[in-house]
Design a protein around this motif. Structure first.
Motif, PDB file in Angstrom:
ATOM      1  N   VAL A 233       0.848  -1.190   0.000  1.00 10.21           N
ATOM      2  CA  VAL A 233       0.000   0.000   0.000  1.00 10.21           C
ATOM      3  C   VAL A 233       0.883   1.240   0.000  1.00 10.21           C
ATOM      4  O   VAL A 233       1.642   1.481   0.940  1.00 10.21           O
ATOM      5  N   SER A 234       0.789   2.022  -1.076  1.00 14.08           N
ATOM      6  CA  SER A 234       1.510   3.292  -1.158  1.00 14.08           C
ATOM      7  C   SER A 234       0.688   4.352  -0.442  1.00 14.08           C
ATOM      8  O   SER A 234      -0.479   4.563  -0.763  1.00 14.08           O
ATOM      9  N   LEU A 235       1.318   5.037   0.527  1.00 17.77           N
ATOM     10  CA  LEU A 235       0.547   5.928   1.398  1.00 17.77           C
ATOM     11  C   LEU A 235       1.342   7.185   1.745  1.00 17.77           C
ATOM     12  O   LEU A 235       1.942   7.273   2.825  1.00 17.77           O
TER      13      LEU A 235
ATOM     14  N   VAL B 248       2.972  -4.395   3.415  1.00 20.49           N
ATOM     15  CA  VAL B 248       4.096  -3.452   3.360  1.00 20.49           C
ATOM     16  C   VAL B 248       3.553  -2.094   2.964  1.00 20.49           C
ATOM     17  O   VAL B 248       2.786  -1.976   1.992  1.00 20.49           O
ATOM     18  N   PHE B 249       3.929  -1.053   3.710  1.00 19.76           N
ATOM     19  CA  PHE B 249       3.576   0.315   3.337  1.00 19.76           C
ATOM     20  C   PHE B 249       4.746   0.946   2.591  1.00 19.76           C
ATOM     21  O   PHE B 249       5.912   0.723   2.928  1.00 19.76           O
TER      22      PHE B 249
ATOM     23  N   ARG C 270      14.829   4.217   3.631  1.00 18.20           N
ATOM     24  CA  ARG C 270      14.714   3.849   5.048  1.00 18.20           C
ATOM     25  C   ARG C 270      13.615   2.811   5.226  1.00 18.20           C
ATOM     26  O   ARG C 270      12.623   2.807   4.501  1.00 18.20           O
ATOM     27  N   ILE C 271      13.812   1.971   6.217  1.00 18.87           N
ATOM     28  CA  ILE C 271      12.766   1.039   6.619  1.00 18.87           C
ATOM     29  C   ILE C 271      12.444   1.310   8.087  1.00 18.87           C
ATOM     30  O   ILE C 271      13.323   1.255   8.949  1.00 18.87           O
ATOM     31  N   TRP C 272      11.194   1.634   8.334  1.00 14.95           N
ATOM     32  CA  TRP C 272      10.691   1.841   9.678  1.00 14.95           C
ATOM     33  C   TRP C 272       9.909   0.584  10.071  1.00 14.95           C
ATOM     34  O   TRP C 272       9.086   0.104   9.301  1.00 14.95           O
ATOM     35  N   ARG C 273      10.146   0.098  11.265  1.00 16.96           N
ATOM     36  CA  ARG C 273       9.415  -1.107  11.682  1.00 16.96           C
ATOM     37  C   ARG C 273       9.339  -1.199  13.196  1.00 16.96           C
ATOM     38  O   ARG C 273      10.104  -0.563  13.909  1.00 16.96           O
ATOM     39  N   LYS C 274       8.438  -2.024  13.632  1.00  7.47           N
ATOM     40  CA  LYS C 274       8.237  -2.251  15.053  1.00  7.47           C
ATOM     41  C   LYS C 274       9.177  -3.333  15.530  1.00  7.47           C
ATOM     42  O   LYS C 274       9.391  -4.339  14.851  1.00  7.47           O
ATOM     43  N   THR C 275       9.741  -3.143  16.719  1.00  7.11           N
ATOM     44  CA  THR C 275      10.615  -4.161  17.311  1.00  7.11           C
ATOM     45  C   THR C 275       9.949  -4.723  18.565  1.00  7.11           C
ATOM     46  O   THR C 275       8.924  -4.236  19.022  1.00  7.11           O
ATOM     47  N   ASP C 276      10.570  -5.737  19.122  1.00 10.03           N
ATOM     48  CA  ASP C 276      10.053  -6.356  20.337  1.00 10.03           C
ATOM     49  C   ASP C 276      10.640  -5.726  21.597  1.00 10.03           C
ATOM     50  O   ASP C 276      10.415  -6.218  22.693  1.00 10.03           O
TER      51      ASP C 276
ATOM     52  N   LEU D  88       1.920  -0.863  12.480  1.00 12.75           N
ATOM     53  CA  LEU D  88       0.986  -1.724  11.764  1.00 12.75           C
ATOM     54  C   LEU D  88       1.683  -2.693  10.813  1.00 12.75           C
ATOM     55  O   LEU D  88       1.244  -3.833  10.643  1.00 12.75           O
ATOM     56  N   ALA D  89       2.773  -2.219  10.177  1.00 15.02           N
ATOM     57  CA  ALA D  89       3.509  -3.046   9.218  1.00 15.02           C
ATOM     58  C   ALA D  89       4.792  -2.314   8.858  1.00 15.02           C
ATOM     59  O   ALA D  89       4.910  -1.102   9.092  1.00 15.02           O
ATOM     60  N   PRO D  90       5.779  -3.015   8.275  1.00 11.95           N
ATOM     61  CA  PRO D  90       7.010  -2.336   7.848  1.00 11.95           C
ATOM     62  C   PRO D  90       6.720  -1.228   6.842  1.00 11.95           C
ATOM     63  O   PRO D  90       5.832  -1.351   5.990  1.00 11.95           O
TER      64      PRO D  90
END
Length: 422
Positions: A123-125, A297-298, A415-421, A330-332
């Protein structure tokens, strides 16, 4: 029994023919490929698609039902199916529309989840699409679905007829002149000017640049100087402020680029307000994807650096960052819209918003390496990278930063933004 007069019968026959003519025309020309019964060698991929992006794709997709789908606006549409096919991926369908809004993205997603078993959703956003007023809250998808699902509505639709006529005019230019020369009326059309009363003209009509070639004011491409309340880049960003430095660039832009940066940039951000209703739609897409094991993937597509600077001109640097931070939960997020050598190179762009075909191929390659592990396909994508390298592996990561559950990995112009644990 009194016989039906022949004149009445003839009149009824003529009336029926006139009534059925548009239906027959739409069935034969078939502007949006509903039946594909007759091949007339018409340029539907160019004219019909641009006339109504969702309608054409709603007709086409059921015949393909690819499990990997791309959603978004014209920047996402640039990531064409054939670029994926060049890398060996025949299972990708680009469901993006020129000028798409989040409303359209969401309704297309709802259509997809009822139509096909998805594997991957890209999804391009861009941030500017998160304002509910963007494009006047346009949503062409419900109409497209209704016409695609109802043959009678499709074949009797006047817009479909108009598009079909445009296709024929493009294929057979002489048609226009032929019909202009044919008249059923004894009095020909007068070629007179339209003296519309000035009182009936709107302000917008009076200010139409086409009425005066020299009337338009030149658009400024320099940074907008706002009151001090908007100053202080990085406010509220803490240690993330270093990732959003002030963009200092001074050069003459081509006329189209300069106009977009000055005029369109101000229109994008002057009254920008993120919509929680739109955000709820994005959250629903992410929630459904997680529940149904669909890889999401966004993508935040690139704009030229001067256009990015307009965000900070209007005091939205923190909002720009927070959008990525929130989206990454929500997603990478694959982020290409920050100041880099790639976004400073005007040769990568056709205008201030849109990248060219070669960058599109490279972006497709970067996305493929995130969702595909086939060595041959990855090797082909790697050969295209040049100055655009997303941090897919540790060796490709030039710097990184973690704060709380948010992790940023930076490669070359990506850049890649993502959630970590954490």
């Amino acid at each position: 029994m009194r016989p039906i007069p022949k004149l009445y019968t003839a009149a009824m026959a003529v009336t029926a023919m006139i009534a059925l003519a548009p239906i027959a025309f739409n069935a034969v020309v078939d502007a949006f490929d509903h039946n594909r019964l007759v091949e007339l060698d018409l340029d539907k991929k160019e004219i019909s698609v641009k006339a109504h992006y969702p309608l054409y794709k709603m007709m086409e997709y059921p015949r393909i039902k690819a499990p990997t789908v791309i959603l978004g606006d014209s920047r996402a549409r640039a990531l064409q199916d054939r670029y994926w096919q060049e890398l060996g991926r025949d299972d990708v369908y680009n469901f993006a529309y020129g000028g798409a809004t989040v409303y359209e993205i969401y309704d297309t997603f709802r259509y997809l989840r009822e139509t096909v078993e998805l594997d991957t959703l890209i999804v391009s956003l861009p941030l500017r699409s998160m304002d509910a007023r963007f494009k006047g809250s346009m949503n062409r998808v419900p109409e497209a679905i209704a016409l695609a699902d109802n043959p009678f509505a499709y074949y009797t639709n006047w817009f479909v007829t108009k598009t079909g006529w445009r296709l024929l005019q493009d294929r057979y230019p002489g048609l226009t002149a032929l019909f202009e020369d044919v008249s059923l009326w004894p009095v020909q059309e007068a070629l007179a000017a339209d003296f519309t009363a000035v009182s009936t003209l709107s302000v917008e009509a009076l200010l139409d640049p086409s009425l005066c070639d020299e009337c338009a004011l030149s658009a400024s491409v320099s940074s907008l100087r706002l009151p001090a309340v908007y100053h202080g880049h990085g406010f509220g960003l803490g240690r993330w402020a270093g990732y959003w430095p002030e963009i200092s660039i001074d050069r003459d832009l081509p006329q189209l680029f300069a106009k977009q940066v000055g005029t369109n940039g101000a229109a994008d951000w002057r009254r920008f307000k993120q919509s929680e209703d739109l955000w709820n739609m994005i959250e629903e897409i992410a929630s459904w994807s997680a529940e149904n094991d669909v890889k999401l993937v966004f993508l935040i597509p690139p704009t030229i650096s001067e256009m990015q600077r307009r965000i900070s001109d209007f005091g939205l640097t923190a909002a720009n960052h927070k959008f990525r931070e929130r989206l990454s939960t929500l997603a990478p997020v694959v982020d290409l819209d920050f100041d880099t050598p790639f976004t400073r190179e005007l040769g990568n762009f056709t205008d201030a918003y849109h990248f060219g075909s070669d960058p599109a191929r490279r972006i497709v390659g970067e996305l493929l390496m995130l969702i595909d592990r086939d060595p041959k396909r990855v090797a082909t994508a790697s050969s295209r990278r040049k100055d655009l390298v997303c941090p897919v592996t540790p060796a490709e990561t030039s710097r990184s930063h973690v704060e709380g559950t948010l992790e940023l990995l930076e490669g070359s112009s990506c850049r890649i933004w993502r959630k970590t644990d954490g």
